[in-house]
Design a protein around this motif. Structure first.
Motif, PDB file in Angstrom:
ATOM      1  N   GLY A  40      61.091  91.542  38.200  1.00 51.33           N
ATOM      2  CA  GLY A  40      62.554  91.445  38.312  1.00 51.33           C
ATOM      3  C   GLY A  40      62.962  90.424  39.353  1.00 51.33           C
ATOM      4  N   LEU A  41      64.055  89.722  39.067  1.00 53.98           N
ATOM      5  CA  LEU A  41      64.561  88.731  40.025  1.00 53.98           C
ATOM      6  C   LEU A  41      65.901  89.221  40.575  1.00 53.98           C
ATOM      7  CD1 LEU A  41      64.157  85.907  41.268  1.00 53.98           C
ATOM      8  CD2 LEU A  41      65.469  84.986  39.372  1.00 53.98           C
ATOM      9  N   ILE A  42      65.994  89.198  41.903  1.00 51.16           N
ATOM     10  CA  ILE A  42      67.165  89.747  42.591  1.00 51.16           C
ATOM     11  C   ILE A  42      67.732  88.683  43.514  1.00 51.16           C
ATOM     12  CG2 ILE A  42      67.811  91.476  44.318  1.00 51.16           C
ATOM     13  CD1 ILE A  42      65.533  93.152  43.312  1.00 51.16           C
TER      14      ILE A  42
ATOM     15  N   PHE B 193      63.718  91.004  33.891  1.00 49.28           N
ATOM     16  CA  PHE B 193      65.145  91.272  34.093  1.00 49.28           C
ATOM     17  C   PHE B 193      65.591  90.631  35.392  1.00 49.28           C
ATOM     18  CE2 PHE B 193      62.842  94.668  36.141  1.00 49.28           C
ATOM     19  CZ  PHE B 193      63.516  94.860  37.335  1.00 49.28           C
ATOM     20  N   PHE B 194      66.917  90.480  35.502  1.00 52.72           N
ATOM     21  CA  PHE B 194      67.460  90.032  36.787  1.00 52.72           C
ATOM     22  C   PHE B 194      68.642  90.914  37.128  1.00 52.72           C
ATOM     23  CE2 PHE B 194      69.441  87.221  33.580  1.00 52.72           C
ATOM     24  CZ  PHE B 194      70.781  87.525  33.768  1.00 52.72           C
TER      25      PHE B 194
ATOM     26  N   ILE C 153      56.138  97.580  39.124  1.00 52.93           N
ATOM     27  CA  ILE C 153      57.355  96.763  39.109  1.00 52.93           C
ATOM     28  C   ILE C 153      57.311  95.836  40.322  1.00 52.93           C
ATOM     29  CG2 ILE C 153      59.883  96.836  39.224  1.00 52.93           C
ATOM     30  CD1 ILE C 153      59.397  99.891  38.357  1.00 52.93           C
ATOM     31  N   ILE C 154      57.526  94.557  40.081  1.00 50.85           N
ATOM     32  CA  ILE C 154      57.520  93.602  41.199  1.00 50.85           C
ATOM     33  C   ILE C 154      58.889  92.936  41.255  1.00 50.85           C
ATOM     34  CG2 ILE C 154      56.444  91.513  42.128  1.00 50.85           C
ATOM     35  CD1 ILE C 154      53.934  92.404  40.394  1.00 50.85           C
TER      36      ILE C 154
ATOM     37  N   SER D 111      65.445  86.669  46.471  1.00 49.61           N
ATOM     38  CA  SER D 111      65.551  85.371  47.134  1.00 49.61           C
ATOM     39  C   SER D 111      66.909  84.756  46.809  1.00 49.61           C
ATOM     40  CB  SER D 111      64.403  84.485  46.663  1.00 49.61           C
ATOM     41  OG  SER D 111      64.425  83.278  47.376  1.00 49.61           O
ATOM     42  N   CYS D 112      67.032  83.439  46.977  1.00 52.43           N
ATOM     43  CA  CYS D 112      68.310  82.810  46.669  1.00 52.43           C
ATOM     44  C   CYS D 112      68.092  81.370  46.215  1.00 52.43           C
ATOM     45  CB  CYS D 112      69.222  82.818  47.893  1.00 52.43           C
ATOM     46  SG  CYS D 112      68.738  81.612  49.121  1.00 52.43           S
ATOM     47  N   SER D 113      69.166  80.781  45.700  1.00 51.03           N
ATOM     48  CA  SER D 113      69.018  79.399  45.239  1.00 51.03           C
ATOM     49  C   SER D 113      70.035  78.528  45.957  1.00 51.03           C
ATOM     50  CB  SER D 113      69.201  79.322  43.732  1.00 51.03           C
ATOM     51  OG  SER D 113      70.433  79.885  43.370  1.00 51.03           O
ATOM     52  N   ILE D 114      70.174  78.780  47.245  1.00 52.67           N
ATOM     53  CA  ILE D 114      71.160  78.011  48.010  1.00 52.67           C
ATOM     54  C   ILE D 114      70.798  76.532  48.015  1.00 52.67           C
ATOM     55  CG2 ILE D 114      70.103  78.426  50.296  1.00 52.67           C
ATOM     56  CD1 ILE D 114      73.315  78.861  50.978  1.00 52.67           C
TER      57      ILE D 114
END
Ligand code: 5AD
Ligand code: SF4
Length: 424
Positions: A63-65, A84-85, A29-30, A34-37
């Motif tokens: 997965g994106l967190i 998934f996120f 699982i990777i 991060s963020c999209s500011i």
């Protein structure tokens, strides 16, 4: 903040029996946190996900967190780039997400998620500085900012649990803790007996209970920073003399459009108070150029404000509209790209001059430097920071080690580094 969140997620997963992989190639699982500011951070994460496509094709789950807009996450999911996120308030449900991917859509979302009873996982990799979140979310609604939409309303952690965690960190060997929040100055906690704590009270409590630990905090909001906080900083030696005070723009017209809730004059008055109460305080900034309707005279206002303050350093960006924000929905991104670029270059150039001006003030003065490690540029030099958060390097002559406070006399400087000699 992402580092601090990753520590919480790791802790949750380790408790569930997952183990950390020593290499990305071995991971089943990777998780990308991060963020999209800004648009740029979104592009970076997209590139990184593309880079490990071969691992996804080999069966690893991706997965994106973190703070991403719904549309961004859903587009990556539809393109099958991620499996998934998960949103910043739902990390407790991460195991479910991993097993059920996005089939389980409506997770129970806690109204006040502070991850209070989760002890962040620390890598123990000889680092002596660390982060600790004291609030989550933001109530400010700056018109350009995606944070209130991705992280939600602001909630503050229990001050006694914060102190307990600080003590745990001290016992693990950390010598410096940075308290984190989108807007630390609006920290507020009240219990059932009406015992309440604001940010000044929290700072004082930590400073008293951990007199040998250095304390930093980020980020301060000019609208919410109180005299009380400034007095506490000046009162306690272990609270570092540095304030990161994003201004965003020097133009009242633009500040209003940004909904920053302070004027240029109020900001300058606050700087005056800081300089009076904490004479050695370094001040850094965030400035965002090219916001909607920004004209040449607004840009000049920003340059003049910088000239007046002469910040020690700063982070400078050009505006990128973020879907879902007020500015994205209601204002026009009407500053051409080449003008944004030109203004940004002028701001960066001016900051560079101011950084040199401020660095010169340290010349021949003795700095208390917390040694963080060996300098990246030379094995023969230590690397650390002074109270003002300025990087200091100096030759490893006398018997010192990581975690010590060295007294360093400054001999030279660049725009970002002080170079000196240890005297003790
Ligand atoms: N575009 C460019 N920069 C932004 N920031 C926040 N939102 C945006 C945006 N939409 C910058 C601000 C903030 C820093 C963390 O990021 O300067 O203080
Ligand atoms: Fe965003 Fe403004 Fe909150 Fe900072 S204070 S996180 S810029 S809304």
């Amino acid at each position: 903040m992402n580092v601090a969140d990753s520590e919480i997620i790791t802790s949750i997963l380790l408790k569930k029996g997952f183990i950390l992989s020593n290499h990305i190639e071995n991971a089943k699982i990777i998780l990308f946190n991060s963020c999209s500011i800004r648009k740029k951070s979104e592009l970076t994460i997209k590139n990184q996900i593309d880079k490990i496509k071969y691992l996804k094709n080999n069966g690893s789950l991706i997965g994106l967190i973190g703070c991403f807009s719904k549309s961004f996450k859903e587009s990556l999911l539809n393109e099958k780039k991620i499996d998934f996120f998960i949103n910043p308030d739902s990390y407790r449900e991460i195991e479910n997400k991993i097993y059920n991917k996005n089939i389980v859509k409506n997770f129970y979302k806690r109204k006040k998620e502070t991850y209070e009873n989760i002890i962040p996982y620390k890598k123990l990799d000889k680092k002596i500085t660390t982060f600790l979140s004291i609030t989550r979310g933001c109530n400010n609604m700056c018109t350009f900012c995606i944070v209130p939409f991705t992280r939600g309303r602001e909630v503050s952690n229990n001050p006694f649990l914060i102190v307990e965690e600080c003590k745990r960190l001290q016992n693990l060997g950390y010598k410096e803790i940075t308290l984190l929040g989108q807007n630390v100055d609006s920290y507020y906690w009240i219990d059932n007996n009406n015992l309440s704590f604001n940010f000044a009270n929290l700072l004082e409590l930590i400073a008293k209970k951990l007199p040998t630990v250095r304390i930093r905090f980020s980020t301060s909001n000019p609208h919410d920073m109180s005299n009380e906080v400034l007095k506490i900083i000046s009162k306690y030696d272990n609270i570092c003399n540095h304030i990161h005070l994003p201004v965003q723009s020097g133009s009242n017209k633009i500040l209003k459009l940004m909904n920053r809730k302070y004027s240029r004059e109020e900001y300058l008055f606050l700087i005056k108070k800081i300089r009076k109460l904490i004479p050695n305080c370094s001040i850094s900034h965030d400035i965002m150029t090219g916001f909607c309707n920004e004209e040449d005279n607004d840009h000049l206002d920003t340059l003049h404000l910088m000239d007046e303050i002469k910040y020690n350093y700063g982070y400078m960006f050009s505006y990128s509209p973020r879907p879902g924000t007020y500015a994205y929905n209601n204002l026009i991104d009407n500053v051409p790209k080449n003008i944004k670029k030109k203004r940004l270059q002028e701001i960066i150039k001016l900051q560079n001059e101011h950084s040199l001006y401020r660095m010169k003030e340290f010349l021949e003065k003795t700095q208390k430097v917390l040694i963080e490690g060996t300098s990246k540029k030379s094995n023969n030099y230590w690397y650390g920071r002074n109270s003002q958060n300025i990087v200091v390097v100096f030759p490893k002559k006398i018997n010192l080690k990581i975690g010590n406070i060295a007294l360093v006399n400054v001999k030279k400087f660049t725009s970002s580094t002080l170079i000196g000699e240890a005297i003790k």
